[in-house]
Write a protein that holds these residues in place. Structure first.
Motif, short mmCIF file in Angstrom:
data_model
loop_
_atom_site.label_atom_id
_atom_site.label_comp_id
_atom_site.label_asym_id
_atom_site.label_seq_id
_atom_site.Cartn_x
_atom_site.Cartn_y
_atom_site.Cartn_z
N LEU A 181 1.00 -1.26 -0.02
CA LEU A 181 -0.32 0.00 0.03
C LEU A 181 0.75 1.31 0.02
CD1 LEU A 181 -2.49 -1.18 2.71
CD2 LEU A 181 -3.09 -1.10 0.10
N GLN A 182 0.36 2.39 -0.61
CA GLN A 182 1.15 3.75 -0.73
C GLN A 182 1.09 4.30 0.74
OE1 GLN A 182 3.19 4.48 -3.53
NE2 GLN A 182 2.82 2.42 -3.84
N PHE A 185 -2.11 6.43 1.44
CA PHE A 185 -3.47 5.90 1.05
C PHE A 185 -4.39 5.95 2.26
CE2 PHE A 185 -5.11 1.76 3.06
CZ PHE A 185 -4.02 1.73 3.98
N PHE A 235 -4.41 2.04 -5.63
CA PHE A 235 -3.77 2.81 -4.62
C PHE A 235 -2.42 3.33 -5.12
CE2 PHE A 235 -6.03 -0.40 -1.87
CZ PHE A 235 -7.38 0.00 -1.80
#
Length: 334
Positions: A181-182, A185, A235
């Motif tokens: 995940l960034q 996010f 994302f």
């Protein structure tokens, strides 16, 4: 009068796990605090359980609501649950978790609603989390409770969350781990993307971590989400890795090493440069003066431990050991 009393319905609760030294007289005194009961008898087959009967369902429910998991004068905690023929074999799908119960006032408000609108079989507080676990009469009551409490804003200002309570086994099979995940996010976006596959029980992530967790209410939805989302690019365009959190915990066994007594200013790059020649490194992290290096295989990690333990690195003699994963943390409810 006697025949009328004998023919009137009797509502009972079952008390278990109290101190065997706690006498029938002590129990009567305990259960007579503002709640009148008809009769009480200690189970002859188990000196740690008793059946207490009341004249009304309201009194029996009040005993469950207020006395379950309370501490007796002896220091022991007593379990109190509803007992009758129709609820003796209540299935676990009638269990509900109500979150956001973080103060006595909120707990009182929740209990007031439960006692007036629902038929409660069992109720207990979570040991660590601010929530109540409630067992209702049947699945229909449980669904009604979820609808009633989820998103409910109380007079105290608290917004509650309610969902089906999953057993440990169910949770391990239905809790997904989402990697890559960034950093920026939104957890709301995670919920939005994964709720397309079914009802979510819990969803969240540790702040600053590229890993999130989503737990579904049923296994079929979990499988659908894992198949559809693993390898997808959302994302921020990074390819997601979606798998069961329980699999990650078991697969990580033996692959992670712990290096203690590192200098305060150690960097990830310098630690990687030191250990990468020994095997493929998949992840590096730090906690205070301790570093964690994850290798591709447990065999490589074991060889690194044998080679590097007790060696001097960055001017300090370090201790290198295998770091076993914290399964409870990987399977945590968020």
């Amino acid at each position: 009068m006697a025949s009328t009393a004998a023919s009137s319905p009797v509502f009972s609760v079952y008390a278990i796990d109290f101190d065997p030294a706690f006498s029938e007289k002590d129990l009567k005194s305990y259960f007579n605090r503002g709640i009148g009961f008809r009769m009480l008898g200690i189970d002859q087959n188990s000196e740690r359980s008793a059946l207490i009967s009341f004249d009304s369902a309201a009194d029996a429910q009040e005993a469950v609501m207020e006395m379950n998991f309370q501490r007796l004068p002896s220091g022991h905690i007593v379990r109190v649950s509803k007992f009758d023929r129709s609820t003796k074999q209540v299935k676990r799908d009638a269990d509900v978790c109500i979150g956001g119960v973080d103060s006595p006032q909120v707990e009182k408000e929740v209990k007031d609603i439960l006692r007036t609108e629902f038929r409660v079989v069992d109720l207990r507080r979570a040991k660590k989390n601010p929530c109540l676990y409630v067992q209702l009469k049947n699945n229909a009551e449980a669904q009604k409770a979820i609808s009633r409490f989820n998103g409910l804003k109380l007079a105290s200002g608290n917004a509650l969350k309610a969902n089906k309570y999953l057993s440990k086994t169910e949770f391990e099979k239905q809790n997904l781990r989402i990697e890559n995940l960034q950093p920026g996010f939104s957890p709301a976006a995670l919920t939005r993307e994964f709720s397309k596959f079914g009802k979510i029980v819990s969803c969240g992530h540790k702040r600053g971590s590229p890993v999130g967790f989503v737990c579904f209410e049923n296994l079929a939805d979990t499988q659908k989400a894992m198949e559809a989302m693993n390898g997808s690019c959302i994302f921020g365009g990074k390819t997601l890795k979606v798998s069961l959190a329980s699999n990650y915990a078991s697969n990580a066994e033996g692959k992670n090493i712990r290096i203690t007594n590192l200098p305060p200013m150690i960097s990830e790059a310098s630690l990687r440069a030191e250990f990468e020649p020994l095997g493929t490194v998949t992840r590096i992290s730090f906690w205070k003066h301790t570093g964690y290096v994850n290798f591709e295989t447990a065999e490589v990690a074991s060889n690194v431990v044998k080679r590097m333990n007790g060696q001097e690195i960055f001017g300090r003699k370090v201790e290198v050991t295998v770091a076993h994963p914290n399964v409870k943390r990987e399977l945590r409810r968020i």
